[in-house]
Design a protein around this motif. Structure first.
Motif, PDB file in Angstrom:
ATOM      1  N   LEU A   1      24.799  82.567  83.127  1.00  9.65           N
ATOM      2  CA  LEU A   1      25.329  83.788  83.738  1.00  9.65           C
ATOM      3  C   LEU A   1      24.210  84.815  83.886  1.00  9.65           C
ATOM      4  O   LEU A   1      23.260  84.798  83.103  1.00  9.65           O
TER       5      LEU A   1
ATOM      6  N   THR B   1      33.959  79.676  80.410  1.00  5.62           N
ATOM      7  CA  THR B   1      32.876  80.641  80.229  1.00  5.62           C
ATOM      8  C   THR B   1      32.694  80.900  78.740  1.00  5.62           C
ATOM      9  O   THR B   1      33.671  81.125  78.032  1.00  5.62           O
TER      10      THR B   1
ATOM     11  N   THR C   1      32.831  88.601  82.600  1.00  4.49           N
ATOM     12  CA  THR C   1      31.558  88.245  83.220  1.00  4.49           C
ATOM     13  C   THR C   1      31.180  89.241  84.320  1.00  4.49           C
ATOM     14  O   THR C   1      30.233  89.025  85.064  1.00  4.49           O
TER      15      THR C   1
END
Ligand code: ATP
Length: 584
Positions: free
Chosen positions: A172, A226, A258
């Protein structure tokens, strides 16, 4: 957002085999099958050829000696049996052979039953063939880290594995963590992973709060997971720009963990219930929703607001069709009734269109937001109050439930998510819920629904860091995700308010000349934002001394009725502007 996609592949078997130095680390099973086996046995063959020739003679001698010994023992046992039972030699031999055959048959039966029992174990445990093949080097390569975590957390069976060519990990941005996209073995779905989100998180060295499991694309087997490297929302995300809001598919109000925008995809699909203890960020999140809704709908949005005292929502007072700052039940009730009437009018318009075979008319979107709704459902226990409350509960439930069909979306907020504060009949109508920080499971169940903890992958709101304001669990009726309300700067909100006000004025100016427009012009000339019916009537050519008749005539002319206020019966400028906008 630029992300680098990296495919997680274990080294293909060929690469590993090309490195003879690593022989010692290759498991016995691998060595026994692939080219390693050829290498190992080849070396052994050269070294042991002579040894084999020398030992052949010794083997023959040993086997002959063993055979003679064995015969002697068998003869001894038979002689002992013959002596004990007093039988002749043929009978002794036959009896011994028969007993041995019977014992052998019994052992075979027992083994078959045991195998049949083992075969009845769950499919998850028995479908080990591919895994064994893979372990042995015949099947596709496995993704080791994920496989180990999923097996350890019992999300997949012991013999099952995630294929390396079916898994991708994306780091990420800003070193936030990793996104894992993978397929679970055939026969399982992403739900098997979602149900074990906490355990999988633990196995990957993370916490439940840092882990989010969703369905990936294109099938139920695809998992989109995630895992954050640090606690969620450790650093705040920048609020979106106007362009980002317009580009978003829906009305955003929060960031995901995120940093993606999260919102209501369509106002027509769900009312929203927002609960959380005091100062947890309910108003901030709701202000973000209103701001984004105005950006998305422009002057086409009609907002109705009520809060106990002038507070966060007062920012939108000038834009709102109706803004009230009151904790009185009667005021809330009057708003609910006004909106129910609108709902009824819209139904009738729809039915009329249907009867006349016209397309359904497009209604302006209405957003009704009530802060601290618990205050409006209090009752002093008197017979009358109980009856009134029952009526309000019925009306407000109906508004939440049926409003959606005709463009009325309700948002209710409460800082008292206790069972009795907001009636369950009302709460149950909300499909979408947000629970900001609450300390107990009971409050979380009131906020998110009594069955919330039985859903796919629930997040306990008490696990959230109470010091990070605005953080909450967003439950859309199916799945939950951790979000943080957007906190817009005041300047940005004022810009939006001014922009919408200016656009509304322009629309009214451009509207055809109607009695409503004339009434607005009169009020502008006088510099007032309220005019009594008896003052407006003569200006519009209605000379009627009877107040009832005057009201009716004005209503007919303006197509909007006068309101009773503490200044007498008459018209608010906002109401007339609203009427002019609806006509435009
Ligand atoms: N997403 C966020 N980021 C940063 N600060 C936030 C966020 N959300 C809320 N806050 C801050 O937390 C404080 C409380 O927020 P807010 O007034 O929205 O809470 P509330 O739940 O509506 O409170 P109350 O129930 O007392 O009305 C405010 O100072 C606000 O600026």
């Amino acid at each position: 957002m630029q992300t680098r996609r990296v495919t997680w592949r274990a080294d293909p078997p060929q690469t590993r085999q090309a490195d003879p130095a690593s022989t010692a680390e290759i498991p016995e099973t691998t060595r026994a099958r692939g080219p390693f086996r050829v290498l190992a046995t080849g070396r052994r063959r050269d070294m042991s050829k002579k040894k084999q020739q020398v030992s052949a003679g010794e083997d023959l001698y040993g086997q002959t000696a063993g055979g003679i010994g064995g015969l002697a023992v068998v003869f001894g046992i038979l002689a002992a049996i013959k002596d004990k039972l007093g039988l002749n030699w043929p009978a002794t031999v036959l009896l011994t052979a028969g007993t041995l055959v019977a014992l052998g048959y019994g052992a075979w039966q027992a083994r078959s039953r045991l195998l049949a029992l083992l075969a009845k174990e769950p499919a998850q445990k028995t479908s080990t063939a591919p895994a064994q093949d893979a372990a042995a080097g015949d099947g596709p390569a496995r993704e080791e880290q994920l496989t180990q975590a999923l097996v350890a957390s019992k999300a997949i069976g012991r013999g099952q594995y995630v294929r390396a060519d079916e898994s991708v990990v994306t780091p990420l941005p800003h070193v936030l963590g990793n996104r894992y996209e993978f397929k679970v073995p055939v026969g399982l779905t992403y739900r098997h992973v979602a149900a074990k989100a906490g355990e999988v998180a633990g196995a990957l060295g993370a916490t439940r709060l840092r882990t989010q499991v969703e369905r990936g694309e294109p099938s139920e087997r695809d998992v989109d997971m995630t895992v954050l490297a640090q606690p969620p929302f450790t650093d705040p995300f920048t609020p979106p720009t106007r362009e980002m809001i317009l580009a978003h598919d829906g009305i955003p109000f929060a960031h995901s963990m995120t940093g993606e925008l999260v919102g209501i995809d369509d106002f027509t699909k769900g009312a929203l219930f927002v609960a959380g203890m005091t100062q947890t960020g309910k108003s901030t999140l709701t202000i973000a929703l209103i701001t984004c809704a105005y950006i998305a709908y422009g002057p086409e949005l009609d907002v109705y607001l009520i809060e106990g005292k002038p507070g966060a929502l007062v920012r939108f007072e000038k834009l709102a069709v109706r803004y009230e700052s009151s904790s009185r039940t009667a005021v809330f009730d009057s708003m609910v009734c006004e909106l129910l009437q609108k709902q009824q009018d819209r139904y009738e318009l729809d039915n009329e269109a249907m009867r006349e075979r016209r397309p359904k008319p497009r209604h302006r979107q209405i957003l009704f937001i009530a802060d601290e709704v618990a205050d409006y459902y209090v009752s002093d226990g008197s017979k009358e109050a109980i009856k009134e409350k029952a009526r309000l509960v019925k009306n407000s439930s109906e508004l939440v439930r049926k409003g959606l069909e005709c463009g009325i979306t309700v948002v209710m907020m409460t800082q008292r998510p206790s069972d009795r504060a907001v009636p369950v009949e009302v709460r149950d109508q909300f499909k979408r819920r947000i629970c900001l920080y609450v300390s107990g499971k009971g409050s979380a169940q009131v906020a998110l629904g009594s069955d919330y903890f039985k859903t796919e992958s629930p997040i306990h709101p008490a696990l959230m860091d109470a010091s990070i304001q605005g953080q909450g669990v967003y439950f859309d009726g199916v799945a939950s995700k951790l979000v943080r309300g957007i906190r817009f700067k005041d300047d940005f909100i004022w810009e939006v308010v001014d922009d919408i006000l200016a656009r509304k004025e322009k629309r009214i100016e451009a509207a055809p000349d109607t009695p409503v427009k004339k009434a607005i012009a009169i009020m502008h000339e006088r510099g007032v934002d309220f005019i009594r019916s008896k003052d407006l009537g003569p200006e519009l050519g209605i000379h009627e001394s009877n107040p009832g008749k005057l009201g009716l005539e004005l209503k007919e002319l303006l197509r909007v009725g006068p309101e009773a206020t503490n200044k007498g019966r008459g018209y608010k400028l906002t109401a007339l502007k609203q009427a002019a906008l609806s006509d435009s």
